[in-house]
Structure formats: structure tokens, C-alpha cells
Design an enzyme around this catalytic site. Structure first.
Site, PDB file in Angstrom:
ATOM      1  N   ARG A 143       0.832  -1.213   0.000  1.00 43.40           N
ATOM      2  CA  ARG A 143       0.000   0.000   0.000  1.00 43.40           C
ATOM      3  C   ARG A 143       0.868   1.266   0.000  1.00 43.40           C
ATOM      4  NH1 ARG A 143      -0.530   4.770   2.363  1.00 43.40           N
ATOM      5  NH2 ARG A 143      -0.116   3.824   4.396  1.00 43.40           N
ATOM      6  N   ASP A 144       1.538   1.555   1.081  1.00 45.83           N
ATOM      7  CA  ASP A 144       2.310   2.810   1.147  1.00 45.83           C
ATOM      8  C   ASP A 144       3.432   2.770   0.114  1.00 45.83           C
ATOM      9  OD1 ASP A 144       3.094   5.306   1.980  1.00 45.83           O
ATOM     10  OD2 ASP A 144       3.384   4.772   4.078  1.00 45.83           O
TER      11      ASP A 144
ATOM     12  N   HIS B  16       5.654   5.184  12.386  1.00 41.45           N
ATOM     13  CA  HIS B  16       5.596   5.043  10.907  1.00 41.45           C
ATOM     14  C   HIS B  16       6.582   6.053  10.334  1.00 41.45           C
ATOM     15  CE1 HIS B  16       3.035   4.473   7.126  1.00 41.45           C
ATOM     16  NE2 HIS B  16       3.650   5.605   6.838  1.00 41.45           N
TER      17      HIS B  16
ATOM     18  N   HIS C 241       9.142   7.362   7.573  1.00 43.85           N
ATOM     19  CA  HIS C 241       9.709   7.350   6.219  1.00 43.85           C
ATOM     20  C   HIS C 241      11.195   7.675   6.345  1.00 43.85           C
ATOM     21  CE1 HIS C 241       6.136   6.786   3.617  1.00 43.85           C
ATOM     22  NE2 HIS C 241       5.504   7.115   4.748  1.00 43.85           N
TER      23      HIS C 241
ATOM     24  N   CYS D 156       4.558   9.157  -0.460  1.00 47.39           N
ATOM     25  CA  CYS D 156       3.147   9.566  -0.501  1.00 47.39           C
ATOM     26  C   CYS D 156       2.964  10.528  -1.659  1.00 47.39           C
ATOM     27  CB  CYS D 156       2.744  10.225   0.815  1.00 47.39           C
ATOM     28  SG  CYS D 156       1.078  10.909   0.770  1.00 47.39           S
TER      29      CYS D 156
ATOM     30  N   ASN E 224       8.889   4.067   3.464  1.00 47.03           N
ATOM     31  CA  ASN E 224       9.048   3.728   4.881  1.00 47.03           C
ATOM     32  C   ASN E 224      10.404   3.078   5.073  1.00 47.03           C
ATOM     33  OD1 ASN E 224       5.785   2.853   4.446  1.00 47.03           O
ATOM     34  ND2 ASN E 224       6.281   4.133   6.188  1.00 47.03           N
TER      35      ASN E 224
HETATM   36  P1  HMG Z   1     -13.179  14.547  -2.769  1.00 41.47           P
HETATM   37  O1  HMG Z   1     -12.995  14.840  -4.235  1.00 41.47           O
HETATM   38  O2  HMG Z   1     -13.264  15.697  -1.823  1.00 41.47           O
HETATM   39  O3  HMG Z   1     -14.443  13.574  -2.560  1.00 41.47           O
HETATM   40  O4  HMG Z   1     -12.045  13.546  -2.323  1.00 41.47           O
HETATM   41  P2  HMG Z   1     -15.971  13.771  -2.731  1.00 41.47           P
HETATM   42  O5  HMG Z   1     -16.635  13.169  -1.541  1.00 41.47           O
HETATM   43  O6  HMG Z   1     -16.308  15.195  -3.120  1.00 41.47           O
HETATM   44  O7  HMG Z   1     -16.256  12.834  -4.007  1.00 41.47           O
HETATM   45  C1  HMG Z   1     -15.694  13.107  -5.279  1.00 41.47           C
HETATM   46  C2  HMG Z   1     -15.644  11.832  -6.093  1.00 41.47           C
HETATM   47  O8  HMG Z   1     -14.807  10.897  -5.443  1.00 41.47           O
HETATM   48  C3  HMG Z   1     -17.008  11.156  -6.241  1.00 41.47           C
HETATM   49  O9  HMG Z   1     -17.023  10.506  -7.507  1.00 41.47           O
HETATM   50  C4  HMG Z   1     -16.972  10.080  -5.179  1.00 41.47           C
HETATM   51  O10 HMG Z   1     -17.784   8.982  -5.495  1.00 41.47           O
HETATM   52  C5  HMG Z   1     -15.512   9.665  -5.225  1.00 41.47           C
HETATM   53  P3  HMG Z   1     -17.685  11.213  -8.802  1.00 41.47           P
HETATM   54  O11 HMG Z   1     -19.110  11.457  -8.407  1.00 41.47           O
HETATM   55  O12 HMG Z   1     -16.907  12.501  -9.048  1.00 41.47           O
HETATM   56  O13 HMG Z   1     -17.489  10.198  -9.883  1.00 41.47           O
HETATM   57  N1  HMG Z   1     -15.075   9.068  -3.950  1.00 41.47           N
HETATM   58  C6  HMG Z   1     -14.504   7.843  -3.867  1.00 41.47           C
HETATM   59  N2  HMG Z   1     -14.188   6.941  -4.811  1.00 41.47           N
HETATM   60  C7  HMG Z   1     -13.617   5.785  -4.379  1.00 41.47           C
HETATM   61  N3  HMG Z   1     -13.377   5.532  -3.083  1.00 41.47           N
HETATM   62  C8  HMG Z   1     -13.689   6.406  -2.122  1.00 41.47           C
HETATM   63  C9  HMG Z   1     -14.282   7.631  -2.499  1.00 41.47           C
HETATM   64  N4  HMG Z   1     -14.718   8.699  -1.813  1.00 41.47           N
HETATM   65  C10 HMG Z   1     -15.210   9.577  -2.708  1.00 41.47           C
HETATM   66  N5  HMG Z   1     -13.421   6.122  -0.849  1.00 41.47           N
HETATM   67  C11 HMG Z   1     -11.167  11.812  -0.921  1.00 41.47           C
HETATM   68  C12 HMG Z   1     -11.943  13.128  -0.981  1.00 41.47           C
HETATM   69  C13 HMG Z   1     -10.831  11.538   0.539  1.00 41.47           C
HETATM   70  C14 HMG Z   1     -12.024  10.683  -1.488  1.00 41.47           C
HETATM   71  C15 HMG Z   1      -9.882  11.978  -1.786  1.00 41.47           C
HETATM   72  O14 HMG Z   1      -9.207  13.131  -1.377  1.00 41.47           O
HETATM   73  C16 HMG Z   1      -8.953  10.795  -1.658  1.00 41.47           C
HETATM   74  O15 HMG Z   1      -9.267   9.703  -2.125  1.00 41.47           O
HETATM   75  N6  HMG Z   1      -7.773  10.993  -1.030  1.00 41.47           N
HETATM   76  C17 HMG Z   1      -6.832   9.921  -0.779  1.00 41.47           C
HETATM   77  C18 HMG Z   1      -5.415  10.420  -0.780  1.00 41.47           C
HETATM   78  C19 HMG Z   1      -4.500   9.273  -0.482  1.00 41.47           C
HETATM   79  O16 HMG Z   1      -4.838   8.116  -0.639  1.00 41.47           O
HETATM   80  N7  HMG Z   1      -3.279   9.609  -0.069  1.00 41.47           N
HETATM   81  C20 HMG Z   1      -2.273   8.630   0.227  1.00 41.47           C
HETATM   82  C21 HMG Z   1      -2.586   7.844   1.460  1.00 41.47           C
HETATM   83  S1  HMG Z   1      -2.206   8.719   2.972  1.00 41.47           S
HETATM   84  C22 HMG Z   1      -0.549   8.340   3.286  1.00 41.47           C
HETATM   85  O17 HMG Z   1       0.099   7.760   2.454  1.00 41.47           O
HETATM   86  C23 HMG Z   1       0.038   8.678   4.632  1.00 41.47           C
HETATM   87  C24 HMG Z   1       0.267   7.460   5.517  1.00 41.47           C
HETATM   88  O18 HMG Z   1       1.111   6.520   4.897  1.00 41.47           O
HETATM   89  C25 HMG Z   1       0.892   7.895   6.854  1.00 41.47           C
HETATM   90  C26 HMG Z   1       2.103   8.820   6.664  1.00 41.47           C
HETATM   91  O19 HMG Z   1       3.070   8.410   6.021  1.00 41.47           O
HETATM   92  O20 HMG Z   1       2.009   9.930   7.144  1.00 41.47           O
HETATM   93  C27 HMG Z   1      -1.069   6.755   5.836  1.00 41.47           C
HETATM   94 MG    MG Z   2       3.286   6.638   4.906  1.00 44.76          MG
END
Ligand code: HMG
Ligand code: MG
Length: 286
Positions: free
Chosen positions: A13-14, A205, A207, A238, A247
Site C-alpha cells: 500500500r504505502d 511510521h 519514512h 506519498c 518507509n
Molecule cells: P473529494 O474529491 O473531496 O471527494 O475527495 P468527494 O466526496 O467530493 O467525491 C468526489 C468523487 O470521489 C465522487 O465521484 C466520489 O464517489 C468519489 P464522482 O461522483 O466525481 O465520480 N469518492 C470515492 N471513490 C472511491 N473511493 C472512495 C471515495 N470517496 C469519494 N473512498 C477523498 C476526498 C478523501 C475521497 C480523496 O481526497 C482521496 O481519495 N484521497 C486519498 C489520498 C491518499 O490516498 N493519499 C495517500 C494515502 S495517505 C498516506 O500515504 C500517509 C500514511 O502513509 C501515513 C504517513 O506516512 O504519514 C497513511
Molecule cells: Mg506513509
């Protein structure tokens, strides 16, 4: 026997979420299958986020359907909201993780919400997961530094960590998203968090962008933390944290724990074989 530390594997995933080109579902399945026999209790394998935001994680349902599940391993999925949780439940994830940030800038860039809005969004996720008996982990990103706002106050981290625990997260993983945290700042951050959340409910966690992840693990071990996230072959980063690398490598962490007298329960030869699978995937994607 040394004290036990859990390494939670993040690579599928990450790690893979940050690859420039998408990796096939069969490639992801091969990586997870190679990791499943290593001895991990948890592997984060999927992310039910918007494919418009993170195209690399599309097909997460097929990954969960395609892997050979090994008894005793929990297969974890990241979920940003209820829509993501429902998809994770349909795909039969054993555990899910919500993710918040200690800084407003990263929260906006990563999940298009303020910290407060994100916490409100997670509340129904926690309720629904509790109803169906699925454990929820919580992440706090940017625990020392934010790509948009610079240094983050330890108290800001403590507040978000406590909020996640209060809403029902069984564990809060503290993310140095950028890998910029120097050990003394990680220590100060942990000091603030530990006033609100006990060490047994925390994970580190780190990196490794600046090669300090293992030093930060050592600091967290000293503070009583016994769960650490790591990524096979050091895969990752990310997409919303420019310049951040993966990581800490699972191999490096396991060797470090061996050298410092902690038990991790991983079989290093199998981990090495999984690392080869990860490297091949990365080369294919390059
Ligand atoms: P948004 O555009 O504000 O969402 O995104 P919305 O609610 O306005 O919906 C817009 C569209 O997104 C709609 O589709 C929804 O259906 C769809 P449309 O009508 O336009 O066709 N949608 C989804 N589709 C699939 N799965 C869902 C979902 N939710 C809404 N769950 C949202 C808000 C949170 C969805 C978006 O910003 C997003 O997906 N962000 C994810 C970013 C991400 O994954 N980042 C990397 C992971 S975090 C990380 O790596 C850090 C970590 O490792 C720890 C660290 O290292 O610090 C964990
Ligand atoms: Mg991370």
C-alpha cells in the site's frame, strides 16, 4: 528471548501507491503472496480511496480477491470515508485504517478536508466498523513536519492522536510522512502524545528520506512503542508529500531489531525473497 516488536508491512500500500506507473493486479497479488509467509501479523494491501486522487491503488478489491490468505495474517485496507469502508468490507478486509493529519495544509492536499472535517468523516466509519466487528487503526501524518507548513507542534499531533483513540481506533500510527524528523524532535513529539495516549496503543511510521528512520525507531522503542510500520525493499512515499521516500525497509528494521535484542518473528530469507519480488515490480514500473 527478547521483548516482542511487531513489524507491520506497508509495501503493497504505502509502497506501491507512489509508483509512477500503475502496477498490475497480478503483480500486487504476487508481492502480497510473497509477504504472507514471512511472519507478519498484518500486511496493508489495499486502499479504497478515489482512483482520481491515487490511480495506483485502483483494483484494490481485485487484490484482496486474488491473494492467498494465510491464517493468522490480517490484511489491512486504507479507507478515507464511509464509501471506502463499504468497499473494504465488500472486499473482506480484516482491518481498516483511517488517516488524518496533524497539519491543516497536508490534510487539505491529501484528503480535501480540514482536520476537523476529516475527524467528523471518520466518526461514522468507526461506528459502522464497530457494528461489523472490524478493527480500525488510525494514522496521524506529518507528526514532525508538513510539506506545506514546515515544523508541526507536538501538541497538534497529540490532539489528533487522542481524538482518533477516543473515537475508537485501537491503535494510532504516528507518521513522519516526509522522513524529516530528527530524533530529538520525534522524542519531543512522543513526549506530548504519551500524555494523552499510552505507548501500547501507538505505532511508529517513519519514512526514511533522510536516512534517520532507524534512529527514530530507537527513540520510539525507548519511549515504549512496540509496533512499527515498514516497507519491504523500502518501497514507497506519498503522492501528496513531494520528495518523501519510502518507509524504513522491513529488512533493515528486522536486522536492527535483531541487533538490539528485540524479537520480530520474521523469517529473513523469506523476507529477502519478497524483497526481490518488490524490486522486480519496481523495475517493471520504472
Ligand atoms: P473529494 O474529491 O473531496 O471527494 O475527495 P468527494 O466526496 O467530493 O467525491 C468526489 C468523487 O470521489 C465522487 O465521484 C466520489 O464517489 C468519489 P464522482 O461522483 O466525481 O465520480 N469518492 C470515492 N471513490 C472511491 N473511493 C472512495 C471515495 N470517496 C469519494 N473512498 C477523498 C476526498 C478523501 C475521497 C480523496 O481526497 C482521496 O481519495 N484521497 C486519498 C489520498 C491518499 O490516498 N493519499 C495517500 C494515502 S495517505 C498516506 O500515504 C500517509 C500514511 O502513509 C501515513 C504517513 O506516512 O504519514 C497513511
Ligand atoms: Mg506513509
Amino acid at each position: 528471548m527478547g521483548e516482542r516488536v511487531e513489524i507491520v508491512e506497508m509495501g503493497p500500500r504505502d509502497g506501491l501507491q507512489n509508483e509512477a506507473r500503475p502496477i498490475s493486479v497480478s503483480g500486487k497479488v504476487a508481492l502480497v503472496d510473497a509477504l504472507s509467509g514471512v511472519g507478519f501479523q498484518r500486511i496493508e494491501v489495499a486502499s479504497f480511496v478515489s482512483a482520481k486522487w491515487v490511480p495506483q491503488m485502483a483494483g484494490s478489491d481485485q487484490v484482496l480477491a486474488g491473494i492467498t490468505r494465510v491464517p493468522g495474517v490480517r490484511y489491512v485496507a486504507l479507507v478515507p470515508n464511509l464509501q471506502g469502508l463499504e468497499a473494504a468490507l465488500a472486499a473482506d478486509a480484516d482491518e481498516v485504517a483511517v488517516f488524518a493529519s496533524a497539519s491543516e495544509g497536508f490534510s487539505r492536499a491529501n484528503i480535501n478536508a480540514s482536520i476537523e472535517e476529516s475527524l467528523e468523516r471518520f466518526r461514522p466509519v468507526l461506528e459502522r466498523a464497530r457494528d461489523v466487528g472490524v478493527p480500525v487503526r488510525g494514522y496521524v501524518s506529518c507528526v514532525t513536519d508538513c510539506p506545506y507548513e514546515g515544523a508541526v507542534a507536538p501538541e497538534a499531533v497529540a490532539q489528533v492522536a487522542a481524538a482518533l483513540q477516543q473515537m475508537g481506533c485501537f491503535e494510532v500510527s504516528l507518521g513522519d510522512t516526509l522522513g524529516r524528523g530528527a530524533p530529538e524532535r520525534v522524542d519531543a513529539m512522543l513526549g506530548a502524545v504519551l500524555e494523552r495516549v499510552e505507548a501500547g496503543a501507538l505505532a511508529g511510521h517513519f519514512h526514511d528520506s533522510f536516512g534517520r528512520a532507524l534512529e527514530n525507531v530507537a527513540v520510539a522503542l525507548g519511549r515504549g512503542v512496540r509496533v512499527f510500520d515498514a516497507s519491504v525493499a523500502g518501497l514507497g512515499g506519498c503522492p501528496y508529500a513531494p520528495g518523501a521516500s519510502g518507509n524504513v525497509a522491513s529488512e533493515a528494521l528486522a536486522v536492527f531489531l535483531d541487533a538490539t535484542g528485540f524479537e520480530h518473528g520474521l523469517e529473513l530469507e523469506k523476507l529477502q525473497a519478497a524483497s526481490e519480488v518488490a524490486r522486480r515490480l519496481r523495475e517493471e514500473a520504472a
